[in-house]
Design a protein around this motif. Structure first.
Motif, mmCIF file in Angstrom:
data_model
loop_
_atom_site.group_PDB
_atom_site.id
_atom_site.type_symbol
_atom_site.label_atom_id
_atom_site.label_comp_id
_atom_site.label_asym_id
_atom_site.label_seq_id
_atom_site.Cartn_x
_atom_site.Cartn_y
_atom_site.Cartn_z
ATOM 1 N N THR A 250 7.595 13.360 11.705
ATOM 2 C CA THR A 250 6.857 13.744 12.901
ATOM 3 C C THR A 250 7.477 15.025 13.433
ATOM 4 O O THR A 250 8.542 15.441 12.964
ATOM 5 C CB THR A 250 6.891 12.642 13.968
ATOM 6 N N ASP A 251 6.832 15.667 14.382
ATOM 7 C CA ASP A 251 7.342 16.957 14.845
ATOM 8 C C ASP A 251 8.491 16.778 15.838
ATOM 9 O O ASP A 251 8.647 15.720 16.477
ATOM 10 C CB ASP A 251 6.217 17.792 15.464
ATOM 11 N N SER B 84 7.694 15.693 19.452
ATOM 12 C CA SER B 84 7.442 14.257 19.652
ATOM 13 C C SER B 84 8.749 13.472 19.688
ATOM 14 O O SER B 84 8.903 12.517 20.468
ATOM 15 C CB SER B 84 6.544 13.713 18.538
ATOM 16 N N GLU C 52 12.493 16.598 11.731
ATOM 17 C CA GLU C 52 11.068 16.421 11.428
ATOM 18 C C GLU C 52 10.882 15.875 10.012
ATOM 19 O O GLU C 52 10.053 14.990 9.766
ATOM 20 C CB GLU C 52 10.332 17.753 11.564
#
Length: 630
Positions: free
Chosen positions: A198-199, A202, A193
């Motif tokens: 982004t997480d 995703s 991440e």
């Protein structure tokens, strides 16, 4: 909702949306159906999802039994099941994909070089040396606090959780022992991440699920409120012969450690995942979507795995798990090397096997009854399916799969203690071997092994603020609650030394209810006014535990994390028996759960300022402890 045991066989016979292909070596779908139905019946498994592949062919994607007993909904090939710790292989595979684009980073790059100076673990050596490979292979040696992480549920954001790792506790020196760690896989996910901005969810969606066309797979947080197409988890009451549905809200404990166990999938999608690994990184179109070398590295041994092998000549075939790789266990079955992993979460259990030499893959998932015995039965299905796919004569039938490890183990002349231990562990004789070792070493019910003594977060000679503690360390340990009768001590000893704390029969939970009722009936009074115990107690890593008096009935209550809530009943001295009155009620042990308070002298009087919560597998929380800015 009650289901008679007599109804179970008819439920298991239900199947839906199945696909099965006969293979060149004579794989018999009907033969497998009969075997699975028999094992599900004897192990009280309400529903099962199965996927089998050979080469790039899907041999079977099928549902057995019921996804929802009350509504009569059968399991189908698209029914979703949480796969729990099988998610770890997804995280390791994600990194195999990411590293293709990250030229300056490898699995052996120190994570502090990636994250920066703010990243810290409890000691400088770990901080400076830990790598992705360490996080993948359970060799960091830090306390996972799994009862808090996947039981009570730690209520904090992932980035805060990672920053608090510096306040963790060493169990083993770095890289010296195997110590299973959801915490370290959470760290591995967090690093992805941090780099990709982004997480993790995703990244898994974009780099794996979309690429492999796993269209129905998702994450636990998305199915908690969903009913259609999702299996309902159950536990089973063996005394009353009925199933009890569990609240899927309990799956939210996976939100924080998502990279360790939050993926949800179906037989149809898992067949695609199996074929990806059998094909060494290619999708169904034959495209190389992950570098073959980097993916193969995830299968390589990195750590010794502590298991008790199934060996010749005791058993008809040999099956051993000698090492742990990266999100996979290395196993040797009948001379065939394979990688394997299992998962357990919220009443669901799952398993996946990939044989690269035989080019086959096996996936199973069940929605109850969340016992060691049922999990053992699921693993026997893996063995039977592997024999059929590999063209080997099976050493199992329904009878021996249901009685395993009987009739082969224990050997003739084994002690009654060994036989009883096999029954209580459901055939998981890794725990049985531990009990045999204790018996040989002279441990008894009156002399519990040292690992039944809970660990403390700080030295008990002084409190964190430097005030004297009432009693020596030995005296404090001596005051920990130990049940009175020999039978209770036996149960307490087995419970506190088992390595899998959440696999419990519901009968155990009801035994705990009786214990709580007896405690109430004894009308034990607390050693002090209840108000002396109230307040907020902190742990630098785990956060806050709150003790308060209920305004309605004047009883003492506690609150911790997502699911740690219940009533506290005085037991003895400054010890309380407490309940779990949330969706996680089913993890409650037959011996109950206790917390014990300790005091320091402030110069005028003894003041309660610390509590061990819970006394088994717990941690020390201190009153008014503040977490410094990090």
């Amino acid at each position: 909702m009650i289901l008679s045991r007599a109804i179970i066989p008819s439920l298991i016979a239900l199947t839906f949306c199945s696909a099965c292909r006969e293979t060149e070596n004579g794989f018999d779908c009907a033969q497998l159906d009969e075997f699975i139905a028999g094992v599900m019946e004897c192990k009280k498994i309400p529903g099962m999802s199965v996927a089998l592949v050979k080469e790039q062919d899907t041999v079977l994607t099928k549902g057995y039994g019921l996804a929802d007993i009350d509504k009569g909904i059968p399991v189908g090939e698209e029914t979703l099941f949480p796969i729990a710790s099988m998610t770890k292989a997804f995280t390791a595979t994600l990194w195999a994909s990411l590293l293709e684009d990250l030229e300056d980073i490898s699995t052996k790059t120190p994570l502090r070089d990636v994250l920066g100076s703010w990243f810290r673990l409890p000691d400088d050596f770990r901080t400076e040396q830990i790598t992705l490979l360490d996080t993948f292979s359970h060799r960091a040696g830090l306390n996972d606090y799994n009862l808090f992480l996947t039981g009570f549920g730690i209520d904090m954001e992932r980035d805060e959780y990672i920053r608090r790792l510096r306040f963790g506790e060493e169990i083993f020196p770095f890289r010296t022992n195997y110590l299973y760690s959801n915490m370290m896989f959470t760290l591995a996910g967090y690093v992805s991440e941090y780099l990709e901005e982004t997480d993790w969810e995703s990244l898994i969606q974009e780099r794996i699920l979309d690429v492999l066309n796993m269209t129905s797979s998702t994450f636990c947080e998305h199915i908690i409120e969903r009913e259609e197409g999702v299996a309902q988890p159950y536990v089973y009451n063996f005394s009353g012969n009925y199933y009890i549905p569990l609240d899927k809200e309990a799956l939210s404990v996976a939100n924080l450690p998502s990279p360790a166990g939050a993926i949800v999938s179906s037989a149809l999608d898992m067949a695609k995942w199996l074929k990806f690994h059998v094909a060494r990184g290619k999708n169904e179109k034959g495209e190389q979507v992950v570098d073959i070398g980097r993916l193969a590295a995830t299968y390589l041994p990195n750590n010794v795995y502590p298991s008790s092998p199934q060996t010749l000549p005791t058993f008809p075939v040999a099956d051993s798990m000698p090492t742990y790789a990266s999100g996979w266990i290395n196993e040797m079955y009948r001379g065939y090397p394979k990688v394997f992993h299992a998962g357990s979460l919220g009443g669901f259990n799952s398993g996946m096997s990939v044989f690269h030499t035989g080019n086959i893959g096996i996936f199973t998932a069940i929605n109850g009854p969340h016992t060691a015995d049922a999990i053992n039965g699921m693993f026997r299905i893996h063995s039977y399916a592997a024999d059929l796919l590999l063209g080997e004569e099976s050493w199992l039938n329904v009878s021996t799969a249901c009685s395993y490890p009987y009739p082969w183990y224990p050997p003739a002349g084994a002690s009654e203690n060994t036989k009883n231990n096999i029954q209580t562990t459901g055939g998981d004789y890794s725990d049985v071997m531990k009990e045999e070792f204790k018996e040989a070493r002279g441990y008894s019910d009156d002399k519990p092994a040292m690992d039944s003594i809970p660990r403390f977060e700080s030295e008990l000679g002084t409190s964190a603020n430097g005030k004297a503690v009432k009693g020596s360390e030995a005296e404090v340990k001596e005051r920990l609650p130990v049940p009175d009768t020999a039978d209770e001590r036996r149960k307490f000893h087995h419970r506190t030394t088992t390595s899998v704390p959440h696999h419990v029969h519901t009968d155990v939970t009801f035994e705990a209810e009786i214990l709580i009722q007896e405690t109430r009936q004894r009308n034990v009074r607390s050693a002090r006014p209840l108000s002396d115990y109230t307040g907020t107690y902190g742990h630098l890593f785990l956060g806050n535990l709150t003790i308060f008096i209920n305004d309605t009935n004047g009883s003492l209550h506690y609150e911790y994390g997502l699911f740690g809530r219940g009533v506290m009943h005085p037991s003895r001295d400054d010890t309380f028996l407490f309940t779990i009155d949330t969706a996680m009620w089913y993890i409650y042990p037959s011996t109950g759960m206790y917390m014990q308070f300790f005091s320091s002298n402030d110069g005028e009087r003894d003041v309660i300022d610390r509590v061990v919560f819970p006394t088994a597998n717990g941690a020390l929380f201190e009153r008014g402890l503040k977490v410094p800015l990090i």
